[in-house]
Design a protein around this motif. Structure first.
Motif, PDB file in Angstrom:
ATOM      1  N   LEU A 107       0.814  -1.219   0.000  1.00 52.65           N
ATOM      2  CA  LEU A 107       0.000   0.000   0.000  1.00 52.65           C
ATOM      3  C   LEU A 107       0.848   1.271   0.000  1.00 52.65           C
ATOM      4  O   LEU A 107       0.681   2.139  -0.851  1.00 52.65           O
ATOM      5  N   GLU A 108       1.787   1.388   0.942  1.00 53.66           N
ATOM      6  CA  GLU A 108       2.561   2.620   1.051  1.00 53.66           C
ATOM      7  C   GLU A 108       3.424   2.863  -0.180  1.00 53.66           C
ATOM      8  O   GLU A 108       3.540   3.996  -0.645  1.00 53.66           O
ATOM      9  N   GLN A 141       1.171   4.140  -2.931  1.00 52.99           N
ATOM     10  CA  GLN A 141       0.798   5.532  -2.670  1.00 52.99           C
ATOM     11  C   GLN A 141       1.947   6.480  -3.005  1.00 52.99           C
ATOM     12  O   GLN A 141       1.741   7.511  -3.658  1.00 52.99           O
ATOM     13  N   GLU A 142       3.141   6.155  -2.556  1.00 61.31           N
ATOM     14  CA  GLU A 142       4.309   7.008  -2.806  1.00 61.31           C
ATOM     15  C   GLU A 142       4.551   7.195  -4.293  1.00 61.31           C
ATOM     16  O   GLU A 142       4.735   8.311  -4.763  1.00 61.31           O
ATOM     17  N   SER A 190       2.456   6.693  -6.745  1.00 59.06           N
ATOM     18  CA  SER A 190       1.318   7.396  -7.344  1.00 59.06           C
ATOM     19  C   SER A 190       1.474   8.899  -7.190  1.00 59.06           C
ATOM     20  O   SER A 190       1.367   9.652  -8.174  1.00 59.06           O
ATOM     21  N   LYS A 191       1.701   9.339  -5.973  1.00 56.25           N
ATOM     22  CA  LYS A 191       1.835  10.778  -5.716  1.00 56.25           C
ATOM     23  C   LYS A 191       3.022  11.350  -6.472  1.00 56.25           C
ATOM     24  O   LYS A 191       2.906  12.372  -7.155  1.00 56.25           O
ATOM     25  N   ARG A 194      -4.926  14.049  -3.044  1.00 57.22           N
ATOM     26  CA  ARG A 194      -5.578  13.743  -1.765  1.00 57.22           C
ATOM     27  C   ARG A 194      -6.768  12.796  -1.971  1.00 57.22           C
ATOM     28  O   ARG A 194      -6.940  11.830  -1.230  1.00 57.22           O
ATOM     29  N   PHE A 197      -5.204   9.172  -3.994  1.00 56.10           N
ATOM     30  CA  PHE A 197      -4.070   8.388  -3.516  1.00 56.10           C
ATOM     31  C   PHE A 197      -3.994   8.311  -1.987  1.00 56.10           C
ATOM     32  O   PHE A 197      -2.949   8.000  -1.431  1.00 56.10           O
ATOM     33  N   ASN A 198      -5.107   8.570  -1.312  1.00 59.46           N
ATOM     34  CA  ASN A 198      -5.133   8.411   0.144  1.00 59.46           C
ATOM     35  C   ASN A 198      -5.182   6.914   0.484  1.00 59.46           C
ATOM     36  O   ASN A 198      -5.517   6.082  -0.364  1.00 59.46           O
ATOM     37  N   SER A 199      -4.844   6.585   1.718  1.00 62.16           N
ATOM     38  CA  SER A 199      -4.742   5.172   2.135  1.00 62.16           C
ATOM     39  C   SER A 199      -6.028   4.395   1.901  1.00 62.16           C
ATOM     40  O   SER A 199      -5.988   3.264   1.401  1.00 62.16           O
ATOM     41  N   GLN A 242      -8.554   4.955  -0.215  1.00 62.72           N
ATOM     42  CA  GLN A 242      -8.851   4.777  -1.637  1.00 62.72           C
ATOM     43  C   GLN A 242      -7.939   3.728  -2.263  1.00 62.72           C
ATOM     44  O   GLN A 242      -8.396   2.816  -2.944  1.00 62.72           O
ATOM     45  N   VAL A 243      -6.634   3.850  -2.039  1.00 61.02           N
ATOM     46  CA  VAL A 243      -5.689   2.910  -2.650  1.00 61.02           C
ATOM     47  C   VAL A 243      -5.894   1.500  -2.091  1.00 61.02           C
ATOM     48  O   VAL A 243      -5.864   0.519  -2.840  1.00 61.02           O
TER      49      VAL A 243
END
Length: 175
Positions: free
Chosen positions: A14-15, A18-19, A21-22, A43, A46-48, A50-51
């Motif tokens: 997950l992290e 996210q990283e 993606s952003k 926001r 790519f928030n926890s 949603q992802v």
């Protein structure tokens, strides 16, 4: 250079997802969009929560590209009803191919696209499809070089900015 490894992602990634993606979204689009539109999009998408819901969705799949155990890009595929637009249930959407800017031009996107094509062949679908911003010339050239052809357009809204995505597809299993 060590080999690039492509593997299916799990919720434990997950992290990393996210990283990437952003980072890649901002690297690619910040110069041509307002900071507020960029901030809101990142926001919301790519928030926890949603992802995690995307990773856990059985009709989506993420594949990570890693180099020396560091994630440098990923592929997200959507199947069935998870596709952003349903043109054909016998299709798979490439929702994202994101590669960190430092690795652009190093064939990472090609490895991820090859994984999508392999998945499409294994799934027996008619075609792969995707939407790409009409001003993203690098991506348009990449997909065209790989046999994708434009078949439609749709509107992509980034905050208060209305943009046009070209829809492209690659035939998989010829009848």
């Amino acid at each position: 250079m060590s080999p690039i490894i492509i593997r299916k992602a799990t919720i434990s990634d997950l992290e990393s997802i996210q990283e990437i993606s952003k980072q890649t979204f901002v690297e690619t689009f910040a110069d041509v969009n307002t900071p507020k539109n960029m901030e809101n999009y990142v926001r919301e998408n790519f928030n926890s929560e949603q992802v995690a819901s995307e990773i856990n969705n059985p009709e989506s799949a993420f594949y990570l590209a890693t180099l020396d155990k560091k994630t440098i890009g990923y592929l997200k595929l959507n199947f069935g009803k998870t596709q952003t637009e349903i043109f054909n249930n016998q299709a798979i959407e490439i929702h994202r191919i994101y590669v960190v800017k430092a690795f652009l031009g190093k064939k990472i996107g090609q490895l991820l696209l090859d994984e999508a094509v392999k998945t499409a062949h294994q799934s027996g679908v008619d075609y792969l499809w995707l939407g790409v911003w009409e001003e993203n010339h690098r991506a348009l050239q990449f997909y065209s070089k790989n046999g994708f052809v434009e078949f439609d357009k749709h509107i992509f809204t980034l905050g208060n900015d209305i943009q046009t995505d070209l829809l492209m597809r690659l035939e998989i299993n010829k009848k």
